[in-house]
Every structure is written in C-alpha cells, then in structure tokens.
Design an enzyme around this catalytic site. Structure first.
Site, mmCIF file in Angstrom:
data_model
loop_
_atom_site.group_PDB
_atom_site.id
_atom_site.type_symbol
_atom_site.label_atom_id
_atom_site.label_comp_id
_atom_site.label_asym_id
_atom_site.label_seq_id
_atom_site.Cartn_x
_atom_site.Cartn_y
_atom_site.Cartn_z
ATOM 1 N N GLY A 138 -9.519 5.427 -41.176
ATOM 2 C CA GLY A 138 -10.214 6.631 -41.606
ATOM 3 C C GLY A 138 -10.397 6.702 -43.120
ATOM 4 N NE ARG A 151 -14.904 12.975 -43.375
ATOM 5 C CZ ARG A 151 -15.562 13.821 -42.597
ATOM 6 N NH1 ARG A 151 -16.868 13.813 -42.600
ATOM 7 N NH2 ARG A 151 -14.920 14.670 -41.818
ATOM 8 C CB VAL A 160 -7.546 4.071 -34.520
ATOM 9 C CG1 VAL A 160 -7.745 3.486 -35.907
ATOM 10 C CG2 VAL A 160 -7.735 5.578 -34.509
ATOM 11 C CB SER A 214 -0.574 18.273 -40.331
ATOM 12 O OG SER A 214 -0.808 19.657 -40.568
ATOM 13 C CE1 TYR A 226 -5.081 17.425 -37.441
ATOM 14 C CE2 TYR A 226 -3.514 19.137 -38.071
ATOM 15 C CZ TYR A 226 -4.283 18.033 -38.395
ATOM 16 O OH TYR A 226 -4.232 17.523 -39.675
ATOM 17 C CB ALA A 281 0.822 18.532 -29.427
ATOM 18 C CE LYS A 325 -2.615 14.774 -38.072
ATOM 19 N NZ LYS A 325 -2.960 13.447 -38.597
#
Ligand code: NAD
Length: 238
Positions: free
Chosen positions: A18, A21, A59, A133, A146, A148, A150
């Site tokens: 990733g 950017r 990925v 995060s 999200y 879960a 992370k």
C-alpha cells in the site's frame, strides 16, 4: 554503535504494501532516502515514490503475493501498511463489508509475513512493522470490521515476534490515531474534529510523523524492540 549510526538501509531490500500513497508512500520515501532497494506492492497502479519499484500486487491474493515475493530475492524489511475501511454499525454491516476489511488488513498481512519470513529467518536478519490503529486497541463505533482487523493484527504481530525472535527477526506494530490522509479526508468533518478534540497536543500527526516511527523500528537502533505496539496518536488514546 555510535549514537548517529543505524539510520541507513544500504544493501537492504524492503517491501512496503500500500505504498502508492498516504502513510505507506512516506515510509517508502524514507527507505529510498536511506539507501534501501524499495518495492511497493499496491494494486491501485499509483506512481509511488521516486526510486521505488511498483508491483501491482493485491495482498488478499496469496498466490500473487508468493509469486511477487519469490521474484525478488532476500527481503530484510517488510512493512504491512495496506489497509482499507468500510464503516458501518454492526447491525447494518454486510458480509462483504466485514470480509473485505478483514481480507486486506489482517489476512493480507498474514500472506505477506508467511511469504517473506522464511527468507528472513533463514538469513537470521529481518524487521517487520505492521500498521495497526488505536481503534484496534480501544474499539470504535461504526468500525467493527476495521477495529477487529487491527486488533487481530496486534495479536499476529506479537505471535510473529514470538515465533521469529530467536531467528533474528523483530516484529512490531505502529498504531496511529487519526492522521490526515486521503483515507481520513473522506470522513465526515465532525469525526476529524472529534479526533482533534481528543489530541493532547491539539494537533494531528501527518504521514511523515507516522513514517518516522516506522523507520525507527526498521532501523538498527531498534534491534532490541520486538512484540511492541508504538502509538503515534498525539495522545488521542492514553
Ligand atoms: P490510504 O488509503 O491513503 O492508502 C492505503 C494504500 O493501500 C493505497 O495506496 C491502496 O491502494 C493500498 N491498498 C488497498 N488495498 C490493497 C490491497 N489489497 N493490496 C495492496 N495494497 C492495497 O491509507 P493511509 O491513511 O495511508 O493508511 C495506511 C495504513 O495506516 C492503513 O493500514 C491504515 O489502516 C493505517 N491507519 C491510518 C490512519 C489514518 O488516519 N490515516 C489511522 C490509523 C491507521
């Protein structure tokens, strides 16, 4: 080691997922500046930073991950940065929204680690940093998928640190709070304001501030740090 040594990666090969950017791009730029041979895995076909090689690798696809990693030769540095959000409250979240986020953020990192770690452990040298995060640590309304993913990636980080530590590989995570990127600029303005209100510094970090922590953990200076989660969140979650 001299106090100023350890911030160069000459002769080391790095993969940043990733890295087309945002935070990943800033990390890739820092590695290029530090002399690493940098490979960015990003299916979006973004240009990526100057001096890095771009690979259109998703990925979530273990076969393409294995093929792309296999074509590179030994990799000493891996940054699992690819991540997406599909926000919705739990009772409204679709199966697809759940699965897509877990696939990219958690399974994607697993695919990468499984492909890259044999070379690292065989050579007895390696650094892996995973972007998690603070929402994976404290939970977040509207981000069950999200958070879960992370939180799972924190557990994967600690497990990989245990499995690979005796083979010379450190595995750590960096947990940003809200960072100003394309991802967060797409959020509602009141969510950005809430993060600003939480910040103990009254400001939010930029991508370079997160990249600096990742680069530290990739450096020789961090040789005795493993299994850790370093928050770069302006004190949003203490
Ligand atoms: P971004 O959306 O700006 O960039 C993410 C990059 O990942 C994009 O280039 C995208 O093409 C790539 N990507 C998406 N799916 C992919 C896949 N399947 N395979 C490979 N690459 C893929 O995001 P960002 O804000 O720079 O965030 C980077 C990381 O930091 C993410 O893991 C994110 O969850 C985490 N993070 C960001 C913030 C923030 O506030 N921006 C906060 C906490 C954590």
């Amino acid at each position: 080691m001299a106090a100023t040594a350890g911030w160069d990666w000459a002769g080391r090969r790095a993969i940043v997922t990733g890295g087309g950017r945002g935070i990943g791009r800033a990390i890739a730029e820092g590695l290029v500046a530090g002399g690493a041979e940098v490979h960015v895995f990003d299916p979006a076909g973004a240009e990526g930073p100057e001096g890095a090689s771009m690979h259109a690798v998703d990925v979530t696809q273990p076969a393409s991950v294995a093929q792309a990693v296999g074509g590179l030769g030994p990799v000493e540095l891996l940054v699992n940065n690819a991540g997406i959000t599909r926000d919705r409250s739990i009772l409204r979240m679709t199966d697809d929204e759940w699965r897509q986020v877990i696939d990219v953020n958690l399974s994607g990192a697993f695919h990468m680690i499984r492909a890259v770690a044999p070379g690292m452990t065989g050579a007895g040298v390696g650094r892996i940093v995973n972007l998690v995060s603070i929402n994976g640590l404290r939970g977040k309304f509207g981000q069950a998928n999200y958070a879960a993913s992370k939180g799972g990636l924190v557990a994967l980080t600690k497990t990989a640190a245990r499995e690979f530590g005796r083979k010379g590989v450190t595995v750590n995570a960096v947990a940003p709070g809200m960072v100003l990127t394309e991802m967060t600029m797409a959020l509602a303005p009141e969510l950005r304001q809430r993060a600003l209100d939480e910040s103990l510094l009254g400001r939010l970090p930029g991508v370079e501030d997160v990249a600096a922590a990742v680069l530290f953990l990739l450096s020789d200076r961090a040789a005795f740090i493993t299994g850790q989660v370093l928050q770069v969140d302006a004190g949003q979650y203490v």
